[in-house]
Scaffold this motif. Structure first.
Motif, PDB file in Angstrom:
ATOM      1  N   GLY A   8       0.872   4.061   3.906  1.00 17.22           N
ATOM      2  CA  GLY A   8       1.991   3.290   3.355  1.00 17.22           C
ATOM      3  C   GLY A   8       3.096   4.207   2.851  1.00 17.22           C
ATOM      4  O   GLY A   8       4.286   3.975   3.120  1.00 17.22           O
ATOM      5  N   THR A  29      -6.231  10.654   4.549  1.00 19.86           N
ATOM      6  CA  THR A  29      -5.628  10.004   3.372  1.00 19.86           C
ATOM      7  C   THR A  29      -6.714   9.874   2.298  1.00 19.86           C
ATOM      8  O   THR A  29      -7.904  10.103   2.579  1.00 19.86           O
ATOM      9  CB  THR A  29      -5.140   8.573   3.707  1.00 19.86           C
ATOM     10  OG1 THR A  29      -6.286   7.722   3.850  1.00 19.86           O
ATOM     11  CG2 THR A  29      -4.283   8.522   4.959  1.00 19.86           C
ATOM     12  N   PRO A  30      -6.338   9.442   1.087  1.00 15.50           N
ATOM     13  CA  PRO A  30      -7.365   9.246   0.044  1.00 15.50           C
ATOM     14  C   PRO A  30      -8.485   8.301   0.482  1.00 15.50           C
ATOM     15  O   PRO A  30      -9.628   8.445   0.042  1.00 15.50           O
ATOM     16  CB  PRO A  30      -6.557   8.665  -1.116  1.00 15.50           C
ATOM     17  CG  PRO A  30      -5.191   9.256  -0.942  1.00 15.50           C
ATOM     18  CD  PRO A  30      -4.975   9.313   0.548  1.00 15.50           C
ATOM     19  N   VAL A  72      -8.290  -8.453   0.069  1.00 12.62           N
ATOM     20  CA  VAL A  72      -7.167  -7.521   0.240  1.00 12.62           C
ATOM     21  C   VAL A  72      -6.801  -7.393   1.723  1.00 12.62           C
ATOM     22  O   VAL A  72      -5.641  -7.578   2.113  1.00 12.62           O
ATOM     23  CB  VAL A  72      -7.515  -6.121  -0.345  1.00 12.62           C
ATOM     24  CG1 VAL A  72      -6.358  -5.153  -0.110  1.00 12.62           C
ATOM     25  CG2 VAL A  72      -7.847  -6.226  -1.825  1.00 12.62           C
ATOM     26  N   ASP A 128       2.983  -1.870  -4.251  1.00 15.66           N
ATOM     27  CA  ASP A 128       1.581  -1.474  -4.403  1.00 15.66           C
ATOM     28  C   ASP A 128       1.016  -2.124  -5.658  1.00 15.66           C
ATOM     29  O   ASP A 128       1.768  -2.444  -6.587  1.00 15.66           O
ATOM     30  CB  ASP A 128       1.470   0.058  -4.519  1.00 15.66           C
ATOM     31  CG  ASP A 128       0.099   0.575  -4.094  1.00 15.66           C
ATOM     32  OD1 ASP A 128       0.004   1.226  -3.043  1.00 15.66           O
ATOM     33  OD2 ASP A 128      -0.899   0.319  -4.830  1.00 15.66           O
ATOM     34  N   ARG A 129      -0.287  -2.303  -5.685  1.00 16.84           N
ATOM     35  CA  ARG A 129      -0.948  -2.759  -6.910  1.00 16.84           C
ATOM     36  C   ARG A 129      -0.807  -1.705  -7.995  1.00 16.84           C
ATOM     37  O   ARG A 129      -0.760  -2.002  -9.173  1.00 16.84           O
ATOM     38  CB  ARG A 129      -2.426  -3.022  -6.589  1.00 16.84           C
ATOM     39  CG  ARG A 129      -3.205  -3.664  -7.676  1.00 16.84           C
ATOM     40  CD  ARG A 129      -4.531  -4.164  -7.168  1.00 16.84           C
ATOM     41  NE  ARG A 129      -5.324  -3.097  -6.565  1.00 16.84           N
ATOM     42  CZ  ARG A 129      -6.506  -3.280  -5.993  1.00 16.84           C
ATOM     43  NH1 ARG A 129      -7.026  -4.489  -5.936  1.00 16.84           N
ATOM     44  NH2 ARG A 129      -7.162  -2.285  -5.467  1.00 16.84           N
ATOM     45  N   ASN A 130      -0.747  -0.455  -7.555  1.00 17.80           N
ATOM     46  CA  ASN A 130      -0.579   0.674  -8.470  1.00 17.80           C
ATOM     47  C   ASN A 130       0.927   0.975  -8.570  1.00 17.80           C
ATOM     48  O   ASN A 130       1.494   1.695  -7.747  1.00 17.80           O
ATOM     49  CB  ASN A 130      -1.357   1.868  -7.897  1.00 17.80           C
ATOM     50  CG  ASN A 130      -1.261   3.093  -8.780  1.00 17.80           C
ATOM     51  OD1 ASN A 130      -0.380   3.194  -9.630  1.00 17.80           O
ATOM     52  ND2 ASN A 130      -2.165   4.032  -8.562  1.00 17.80           N
ATOM     53  N   GLY A 150       1.895   3.186  -2.236  1.00 17.84           N
ATOM     54  CA  GLY A 150       1.668   4.249  -3.217  1.00 17.84           C
ATOM     55  C   GLY A 150       0.774   5.360  -2.694  1.00 17.84           C
ATOM     56  O   GLY A 150       0.493   6.317  -3.429  1.00 17.84           O
ATOM     57  N   PRO A 187      -5.565   2.560  13.631  1.00 15.25           N
ATOM     58  CA  PRO A 187      -5.667   4.009  13.440  1.00 15.25           C
ATOM     59  C   PRO A 187      -7.115   4.465  13.603  1.00 15.25           C
ATOM     60  O   PRO A 187      -8.062   3.701  13.347  1.00 15.25           O
ATOM     61  CB  PRO A 187      -5.198   4.237  11.999  1.00 15.25           C
ATOM     62  CG  PRO A 187      -4.535   2.966  11.566  1.00 15.25           C
ATOM     63  CD  PRO A 187      -5.211   1.884  12.369  1.00 15.25           C
ATOM     64  N   VAL A 225      -1.671  -7.971  -3.250  1.00 16.77           N
ATOM     65  CA  VAL A 225      -1.563  -8.774  -2.017  1.00 16.77           C
ATOM     66  C   VAL A 225      -2.630  -9.859  -1.930  1.00 16.77           C
ATOM     67  O   VAL A 225      -2.503 -10.792  -1.144  1.00 16.77           O
ATOM     68  CB  VAL A 225      -1.607  -7.895  -0.746  1.00 16.77           C
ATOM     69  CG1 VAL A 225      -0.449  -6.906  -0.710  1.00 16.77           C
ATOM     70  CG2 VAL A 225      -2.950  -7.184  -0.586  1.00 16.77           C
ATOM     71  N   GLY A 279      -4.980  -1.785   1.741  1.00 13.74           N
ATOM     72  CA  GLY A 279      -6.328  -1.998   2.264  1.00 13.74           C
ATOM     73  C   GLY A 279      -7.341  -1.257   1.423  1.00 13.74           C
ATOM     74  O   GLY A 279      -7.010  -0.280   0.743  1.00 13.74           O
ATOM     75  N   GLY A 322       0.834  -1.210   0.000  1.00 13.84           N
ATOM     76  CA  GLY A 322       0.000   0.000   0.000  1.00 13.84           C
ATOM     77  C   GLY A 322       0.866   1.257   0.000  1.00 13.84           C
ATOM     78  O   GLY A 322       0.452   2.325   0.443  1.00 13.84           O
ATOM     79  N   TYR A 381     -15.662  -4.443   6.078  1.00 20.80           N
ATOM     80  CA  TYR A 381     -14.395  -3.821   6.512  1.00 20.80           C
ATOM     81  C   TYR A 381     -14.120  -4.107   7.994  1.00 20.80           C
ATOM     82  O   TYR A 381     -13.012  -4.505   8.375  1.00 20.80           O
ATOM     83  CB  TYR A 381     -14.476  -2.318   6.251  1.00 20.80           C
ATOM     84  CG  TYR A 381     -13.212  -1.552   6.547  1.00 20.80           C
ATOM     85  CD1 TYR A 381     -12.147  -1.567   5.644  1.00 20.80           C
ATOM     86  CD2 TYR A 381     -13.080  -0.803   7.714  1.00 20.80           C
ATOM     87  CE1 TYR A 381     -10.989  -0.846   5.905  1.00 20.80           C
ATOM     88  CE2 TYR A 381     -11.924  -0.088   7.979  1.00 20.80           C
ATOM     89  CZ  TYR A 381     -10.882  -0.113   7.068  1.00 20.80           C
ATOM     90  OH  TYR A 381      -9.726   0.597   7.327  1.00 20.80           O
TER      91      TYR A 381
END
Ligand code: NAI
Length: 249
Positions: free
Chosen positions: A21, A193-194, A114, A39-41, A17, A188, A64, A93, A15, A158
């Motif tokens: 992460g 974050t996005p 994931v 990352d997947r990206n 990206g 957390p 992952v 995640g 994660g 989730y």
């Protein structure tokens, strides 16, 4: 030779990206570790690694949720810095929020694949590599969530995976202790974050009102705790679930 408390260590961060992460990669590199930003990206992972520089970081594409992808990531990760990572951070995640009665099976499966299965696959494959290379100290850090304890409506998938991450962490800590590998997780609160950017403003305002510190957290505030857990400063912390929420319950 890099200086810092993590000098000589290699970290594998999923994660990497985005969000927590990416902030984790920055702080582990600050503390002297070489970092594999996974990352997947891939493009996003490359942005993280480029910021840190070629001598300190490398990017890797990984999904992952795929055993095959994770398995090949182990070999690729070792090849990057000629050493099995002794620090692993499971930060990849996703969310697919929706009320339970209307939740498509696909949204349940994707989140499970994931968040929980991904944590399992990365932990299993990278722990094997650590043990084979007889790393003297290992640290695996998993990202759970305060949602595992708050159990928000609309997050059955989730919340279940993040509660699962706590139990998974405890079992792994008991099984890996004899190899010198510690396993801990962080819960957390709401971090800017996005992932949280898509939460409706009304909900975010409610969260901020309920949070004793009266604000969202910053990704670096989670990454600081991850850096502590990665280092020998936390040598006797094992199997822990640490809330980093500004006091939000
Ligand atoms: P984010 O959405 O900013 O970043 C997640 C990253 O994971 C993205 O770069 C994405 O490409 C990557 N990813 C998604 N699926 C993947 C896969 N199958 N394989 C590899 N990479 C994949 O999320 P954020 O906020 O940084 O969250 C990081 C972790 O912390 C997640 O596990 C999240 O559930 C957890 N967390 C986040 C909180 C928050 O408020 N942001 C609160 C509590 C927990």
């Amino acid at each position: 030779m890099a200086s810092g408390i993590l000098a000589g260590r290699v970290a594998f961060v999923t994660g990497a990206g985005s969000g927590i992460g990416r902030a984790t990669c920055r702080l582990l590199a600050r503390d002297g570790a070489k970092v594999i930003a996974a990352d997947r990206n891939l493009q996003a992972a490359k942005e993280t690694a480029n910021e840190l520089g070629n001598d300190r970081a490398a990017a890797l594409e990984v999904d992952v949720s795929s055993a095959q992808s994770v398995q090949s990531a182990v070999g690729d990760a070792i090849a990057k810095f000629q050493q099995a990572p002794s620090i692993v951070v499971n930060s990849a995640g996703i969310t697919r929020d929706g009320y339970l009665l209307k939740m498509p099976e696909r949204d349940y499966d994707d989140v499970y694949s994931v968040n929980l299965k991904g944590t399992f696959l990365v932990t299993q494959h990278f722990a094997k590599a650590m043990i084979e290379q007889q790393q003297p100290r290992g640290s695996i850090i998993n990202l759970s969530s305060i949602v595992a304890r708050m159990n928000n409506v609309g997050q059955a998938n989730y919340a279940a995976t993040k509660a699962g991450v706590i139990s998974f962490t405890e079992v792994a800590s008991k099984e890996f202790g004899k190899f010198g590998i510690r396993v801990n997780c962080i819960l957390p609160g709401y971090i800017d974050t996005p992932m949280v950017a898509v939460v409706p403003d009304k909900i975010k305002q409610q969260v901020v009102q309920r949070c004793p510190l009266g604000r969202l957290g910053q990704p670096e505030e989670i990454a600081e705790v991850i850096a502590f857990l990665a280092s020998e400063k936390s040598a006797y912390v094992n199997g822990a679930a640490i809330e980093v929420t500004g006091g939000l319950k």
